[in-house]
Motif scaffolding. Structure first.
Motif, PDB file in Angstrom:
ATOM      1  N   ILE A   8       0.890  -1.166   0.000  1.00  9.52           N
ATOM      2  CA  ILE A   8       0.000   0.000   0.000  1.00  9.52           C
ATOM      3  C   ILE A   8       0.925   1.212   0.000  1.00  9.52           C
ATOM      4  O   ILE A   8       1.749   1.373   0.909  1.00  9.52           O
ATOM      5  N   CYS A   9       0.808   2.045  -1.018  1.00 11.88           N
ATOM      6  CA  CYS A   9       1.639   3.255  -1.071  1.00 11.88           C
ATOM      7  C   CYS A   9       1.122   4.236  -0.015  1.00 11.88           C
ATOM      8  O   CYS A   9      -0.071   4.542   0.036  1.00 11.88           O
ATOM      9  N   VAL A  10       2.030   4.688   0.846  1.00 10.37           N
ATOM     10  CA  VAL A  10       1.632   5.630   1.901  1.00 10.37           C
ATOM     11  C   VAL A  10       2.246   7.011   1.663  1.00 10.37           C
ATOM     12  O   VAL A  10       2.336   7.816   2.579  1.00 10.37           O
ATOM     13  N   ALA A  11       2.641   7.253   0.412  1.00 12.60           N
ATOM     14  CA  ALA A  11       3.244   8.550   0.096  1.00 12.60           C
ATOM     15  C   ALA A  11       2.208   9.671   0.089  1.00 12.60           C
ATOM     16  O   ALA A  11       2.566  10.843   0.139  1.00 12.60           O
ATOM     17  N   CYS A  12       0.921   9.314   0.016  1.00  8.21           N
ATOM     18  CA  CYS A  12      -0.145  10.319   0.138  1.00  8.21           C
ATOM     19  C   CYS A  12      -1.382   9.609   0.678  1.00  8.21           C
ATOM     20  O   CYS A  12      -1.420   8.372   0.736  1.00  8.21           O
ATOM     21  N   PRO A  13      -2.416  10.353   1.057  1.00  6.09           N
ATOM     22  CA  PRO A  13      -3.587   9.716   1.686  1.00  6.09           C
ATOM     23  C   PRO A  13      -4.407   8.813   0.767  1.00  6.09           C
ATOM     24  O   PRO A  13      -5.262   8.062   1.244  1.00  6.09           O
ATOM     25  N   VAL A  14      -4.187   8.848  -0.538  1.00  5.77           N
ATOM     26  CA  VAL A  14      -4.967   7.990  -1.450  1.00  5.77           C
ATOM     27  C   VAL A  14      -4.738   6.521  -1.126  1.00  5.77           C
ATOM     28  O   VAL A  14      -5.663   5.707  -1.130  1.00  5.77           O
ATOM     29  N   GLY A  15      -3.495   6.138  -0.847  1.00  6.57           N
ATOM     30  CA  GLY A  15      -3.202   4.762  -0.452  1.00  6.57           C
ATOM     31  C   GLY A  15      -3.396   3.754  -1.552  1.00  6.57           C
ATOM     32  O   GLY A  15      -4.071   2.728  -1.366  1.00  6.57           O
ATOM     33  N   CYS A  16      -2.791   3.976  -2.708  1.00  2.00           N
ATOM     34  CA  CYS A  16      -2.934   3.042  -3.838  1.00  2.00           C
ATOM     35  C   CYS A  16      -2.399   1.656  -3.470  1.00  2.00           C
ATOM     36  O   CYS A  16      -1.362   1.531  -2.819  1.00  2.00           O
ATOM     37  N   ALA A  17      -3.118   0.614  -3.916  1.00  4.64           N
ATOM     38  CA  ALA A  17      -2.664  -0.772  -3.743  1.00  4.64           C
ATOM     39  C   ALA A  17      -1.727  -1.099  -4.896  1.00  4.64           C
ATOM     40  O   ALA A  17      -2.141  -1.159  -6.051  1.00  4.64           O
ATOM     41  N   GLY A  32      -0.977  -0.325 -10.347  1.00  8.93           N
ATOM     42  CA  GLY A  32      -1.827   0.157  -9.259  1.00  8.93           C
ATOM     43  C   GLY A  32      -1.532   1.579  -8.829  1.00  8.93           C
ATOM     44  O   GLY A  32      -2.350   2.187  -8.128  1.00  8.93           O
ATOM     45  N   ASN A  33      -0.390   2.119  -9.221  1.00 13.94           N
ATOM     46  CA  ASN A  33      -0.067   3.503  -8.843  1.00 13.94           C
ATOM     47  C   ASN A  33      -0.758   4.455  -9.806  1.00 13.94           C
ATOM     48  O   ASN A  33      -0.795   4.201 -11.017  1.00 13.94           O
ATOM     49  N   ILE A  34      -1.298   5.530  -9.244  1.00  5.79           N
ATOM     50  CA  ILE A  34      -1.936   6.515 -10.120  1.00  5.79           C
ATOM     51  C   ILE A  34      -1.065   7.758 -10.292  1.00  5.79           C
ATOM     52  O   ILE A  34      -1.492   8.713 -10.925  1.00  5.79           O
ATOM     53  N   CYS A  35       0.157   7.729  -9.730  1.00 12.37           N
ATOM     54  CA  CYS A  35       1.086   8.827  -9.993  1.00 12.37           C
ATOM     55  C   CYS A  35       2.513   8.284  -9.871  1.00 12.37           C
ATOM     56  O   CYS A  35       2.731   7.190  -9.334  1.00 12.37           O
ATOM     57  N   PRO A  36       3.498   9.032 -10.359  1.00 16.55           N
ATOM     58  CA  PRO A  36       4.884   8.529 -10.364  1.00 16.55           C
ATOM     59  C   PRO A  36       5.485   8.327  -8.977  1.00 16.55           C
ATOM     60  O   PRO A  36       6.451   7.577  -8.832  1.00 16.55           O
ATOM     61  N   ARG A  37       4.917   8.977  -7.959  1.00 14.18           N
ATOM     62  CA  ARG A  37       5.476   8.796  -6.605  1.00 14.18           C
ATOM     63  C   ARG A  37       5.354   7.346  -6.147  1.00 14.18           C
ATOM     64  O   ARG A  37       6.128   6.887  -5.310  1.00 14.18           O
ATOM     65  N   GLY A  38       4.384   6.633  -6.699  1.00 11.28           N
ATOM     66  CA  GLY A  38       4.238   5.222  -6.358  1.00 11.28           C
ATOM     67  C   GLY A  38       5.452   4.412  -6.781  1.00 11.28           C
ATOM     68  O   GLY A  38       5.843   3.454  -6.107  1.00 11.28           O
ATOM     69  N   VAL A  39       6.059   4.793  -7.900  1.00 15.27           N
ATOM     70  CA  VAL A  39       7.262   4.095  -8.381  1.00 15.27           C
ATOM     71  C   VAL A  39       8.409   4.304  -7.390  1.00 15.27           C
ATOM     72  O   VAL A  39       9.100   3.354  -7.003  1.00 15.27           O
TER      73      VAL A  39
HETATM   74  S1  SF4 Z   1       0.809   6.204  -6.069  1.00 12.93           S
HETATM   75 FE1  SF4 Z   1       0.608   8.425  -5.989  1.00 12.93          FE
HETATM   76  S2  SF4 Z   1      -1.599   8.758  -5.702  1.00 12.93           S
HETATM   77 FE2  SF4 Z   1      -1.204   6.624  -5.184  1.00 12.93          FE
HETATM   78  S3  SF4 Z   1      -0.857   6.634  -2.921  1.00 12.93           S
HETATM   79 FE3  SF4 Z   1       1.160   6.794  -3.925  1.00 12.93          FE
HETATM   80  S4  SF4 Z   1       1.563   8.990  -4.003  1.00 12.93           S
HETATM   81 FE4  SF4 Z   1      -0.626   8.744  -3.652  1.00 12.93          FE
END
Ligand code: SF4
Length: 124
Positions: A8-17, A32-39
Motif C-alpha cells: 500500500i503506497c503511503v506517500a499520500c492519503p490515497v493509499g494506492c494498492a 496500481g499507482n496513479i502517480c509517479p510517486r508510487g514508483v
Molecule cells: S501512487 Fe501516488 S496517488 Fe497513489 S498513494 Fe502513492 S503517491 Fe498517492
C-alpha cells in the motif's frame, strides 16, 4: 527469479494498492499507482524501507503522564524494534517543548526522537 510483491503506497492519503514485479531489490514492473510517486515508494520499499516512528515517553511532573514523540525523519524499518526498546527506556521531566530532542541520533539512525507536543508542569 522475479516475484510479485504487494504494497500500500503511503506517500499520500490515497493509499494506492501497488503490485510490483521484483527481482531482488529491483522493481521490474509496477501496477496500481496513479502517480509517479508510487514508483519511488515501491523502489524505496524494496531497497531501504523507511518508517516514521511514533510512540510515547514517560513524563515526571507533567500535566499528563506521557508525552507523544516521533522520529524527526523516517528511519530504517529494520531499526524499529531497536528504537522501540530505546524509547521505552527514556523518560522526561516537565515542562516539555514541542520539537524538543528526546533522543539524539537514536540507535545510530541519523535522526532524532522529538516531542510531538508541549507539556506543562502539573500544578499541585
Ligand atoms: S501512487 Fe501516488 S496517488 Fe497513489 S498513494 Fe502513492 S503517491 Fe498517492
Amino acid at each position: 527469479m522475479a516475484e510479485t510483491k504487494k504494497f500500500i503506497c503511503v506517500a499520500c492519503p490515497v493509499g494506492c494498492a501497488l503490485t510490483a514485479t521484483v527481482r531482488g531489490t529491483e522493481v521490474l514492473q509496477l501496477e496500481g499507482n496513479i502517480c509517479p510517486r508510487g514508483v519511488s515508494y515501491a523502489s524505496d520499499e524494496m531497497a531501504n524501507p523507511l518508517r516514521t516512528f511514533t510512540s510515547t515517553v514517560r513524563v515526571t511532573g507533567g500535566v499528563l503522564p506521557v508525552c507523544p514523540v516521533r522520529s524527526r525523519t523516517p528511519l530504517p524499518l529494520a531499526k524499529v524494534f531497536d528504537v522501540t526498546r530505546e524509547v521505552a527506556e527514556a523518560s522526561l521531566s516537565a515542562p516539555v517543548t514541542i520539537g524538543q530532542v528526546i533522543i539524539e541520533n537514536v540507535c545510530g539512525t541519523g535522526t532524532d526522537i522529538v516531542a510531538s507536543r508541549s507539556l506543562g508542569v502539573r500544578s499541585i
